[in-house]
Design a protein around this motif. Sequence first.
Motif, PDB file in Angstrom:
ATOM      1  N   ASP A 282     -50.284  10.038 -13.325  1.00 36.66           N
ATOM      2  CA  ASP A 282     -51.276   8.989 -13.517  1.00 36.66           C
ATOM      3  C   ASP A 282     -52.490   9.489 -14.292  1.00 36.66           C
ATOM      4  O   ASP A 282     -52.982  10.590 -14.063  1.00 36.66           O
ATOM      5  N   TYR A 283     -52.934   8.645 -15.192  1.00 43.33           N
ATOM      6  CA  TYR A 283     -54.214   8.856 -15.864  1.00 43.33           C
ATOM      7  C   TYR A 283     -55.271   8.182 -15.003  1.00 43.33           C
ATOM      8  O   TYR A 283     -54.981   7.261 -14.253  1.00 43.33           O
ATOM      9  N   ARG A 284     -56.504   8.641 -15.113  1.00 44.26           N
ATOM     10  CA  ARG A 284     -57.574   7.979 -14.357  1.00 44.26           C
ATOM     11  C   ARG A 284     -58.815   7.857 -15.224  1.00 44.26           C
ATOM     12  O   ARG A 284     -59.005   8.593 -16.180  1.00 44.26           O
ATOM     13  N   ILE A 285     -59.614   6.888 -14.852  1.00 46.07           N
ATOM     14  CA  ILE A 285     -60.862   6.617 -15.564  1.00 46.07           C
ATOM     15  C   ILE A 285     -62.017   7.022 -14.666  1.00 46.07           C
ATOM     16  O   ILE A 285     -62.021   6.717 -13.472  1.00 46.07           O
ATOM     17  N   GLU A 286     -62.988   7.707 -15.255  1.00 45.31           N
ATOM     18  CA  GLU A 286     -64.190   8.094 -14.514  1.00 45.31           C
ATOM     19  C   GLU A 286     -65.418   7.684 -15.313  1.00 45.31           C
ATOM     20  O   GLU A 286     -65.426   7.795 -16.543  1.00 45.31           O
ATOM     21  N   PRO A 287     -66.450   7.243 -14.625  1.00 43.73           N
ATOM     22  CA  PRO A 287     -67.702   6.912 -15.335  1.00 43.73           C
ATOM     23  C   PRO A 287     -68.366   8.191 -15.839  1.00 43.73           C
ATOM     24  O   PRO A 287     -68.280   9.241 -15.208  1.00 43.73           O
ATOM     25  N   ALA A 288     -69.003   8.075 -16.993  1.00 45.87           N
ATOM     26  CA  ALA A 288     -69.740   9.195 -17.579  1.00 45.87           C
ATOM     27  C   ALA A 288     -71.025   8.628 -18.154  1.00 45.87           C
ATOM     28  O   ALA A 288     -71.106   8.307 -19.335  1.00 45.87           O
TER      29      ALA A 288
ATOM     30  N   PHE B  66     -67.278   5.684 -20.252  1.00 42.57           N
ATOM     31  CA  PHE B  66     -66.158   6.046 -19.396  1.00 42.57           C
ATOM     32  C   PHE B  66     -65.324   7.118 -20.089  1.00 42.57           C
ATOM     33  O   PHE B  66     -65.244   7.153 -21.321  1.00 42.57           O
ATOM     34  N   ILE B  67     -64.736   7.984 -19.294  1.00 45.46           N
ATOM     35  CA  ILE B  67     -63.829   8.997 -19.823  1.00 45.46           C
ATOM     36  C   ILE B  67     -62.473   8.820 -19.158  1.00 45.46           C
ATOM     37  O   ILE B  67     -62.363   8.245 -18.076  1.00 45.46           O
TER      38      ILE B  67
ATOM     39  N   ASN C 275     -62.042  11.473 -26.265  1.00 44.15           N
ATOM     40  CA  ASN C 275     -62.894  10.309 -26.481  1.00 44.15           C
ATOM     41  C   ASN C 275     -63.666   9.892 -25.237  1.00 44.15           C
ATOM     42  O   ASN C 275     -63.241  10.125 -24.116  1.00 44.15           O
ATOM     43  N   THR C 276     -64.795   9.246 -25.475  1.00 43.99           N
ATOM     44  CA  THR C 276     -65.486   8.492 -24.433  1.00 43.99           C
ATOM     45  C   THR C 276     -65.406   7.039 -24.859  1.00 43.99           C
ATOM     46  O   THR C 276     -65.304   6.728 -26.048  1.00 43.99           O
ATOM     47  N   TYR C 277     -65.456   6.136 -23.898  1.00 48.10           N
ATOM     48  CA  TYR C 277     -65.227   4.727 -24.166  1.00 48.10           C
ATOM     49  C   TYR C 277     -66.414   3.913 -23.677  1.00 48.10           C
ATOM     50  O   TYR C 277     -66.929   4.163 -22.590  1.00 48.10           O
ATOM     51  N   PRO C 278     -66.818   2.916 -24.450  1.00 48.34           N
ATOM     52  CA  PRO C 278     -67.991   2.134 -24.068  1.00 48.34           C
ATOM     53  C   PRO C 278     -67.736   1.222 -22.872  1.00 48.34           C
ATOM     54  O   PRO C 278     -68.669   0.879 -22.156  1.00 48.34           O
TER      55      PRO C 278
ATOM     56  N   ALA D  65     -61.727  -0.555 -22.636  1.00 51.95           N
ATOM     57  CA  ALA D  65     -61.348   0.293 -23.768  1.00 51.95           C
ATOM     58  C   ALA D  65     -60.641   1.554 -23.274  1.00 51.95           C
ATOM     59  O   ALA D  65     -59.663   2.008 -23.882  1.00 51.95           O
ATOM     60  N   ALA D  66     -61.101   2.099 -22.165  1.00 54.03           N
ATOM     61  CA  ALA D  66     -60.460   3.277 -21.586  1.00 54.03           C
ATOM     62  C   ALA D  66     -59.043   2.931 -21.121  1.00 54.03           C
ATOM     63  O   ALA D  66     -58.106   3.705 -21.323  1.00 54.03           O
TER      64      ALA D  66
END
Length: 85
Positions: free
Chosen positions: A4-10, A14-15, A26-29, A33-34
């Motif tokens: 699994d991929y996961r999304i974390e706030p940065a 988001f990363i 990449n970072t995502y707005p 998008a992430a």
Amino acid sequence: MTNDYRIEPAGPAFIVIDPWGEQLVNTYPTEGAARQDIERCKKEDAMYETAKQLVDFAIKAHMQVFGVDRETARYWVCSAAEASD
């Protein structure tokens, strides 16, 4: 290991963290998008795994047809793959 991929706030963005715990470049707005990039990554993972299986099948078939070892069969299959552009 999970696949699994996961999304974390940065901060305000988001990363995406891959299944091996590495942050993708990449970072995502937005979280959306992430998510889109995760879908792209999953598709690429599936294409890679399928290609590996196809190459393995071709190597095994070459070994059987010509009675050669895996290293020799791999050499010929990979050589032919490079020349088939």
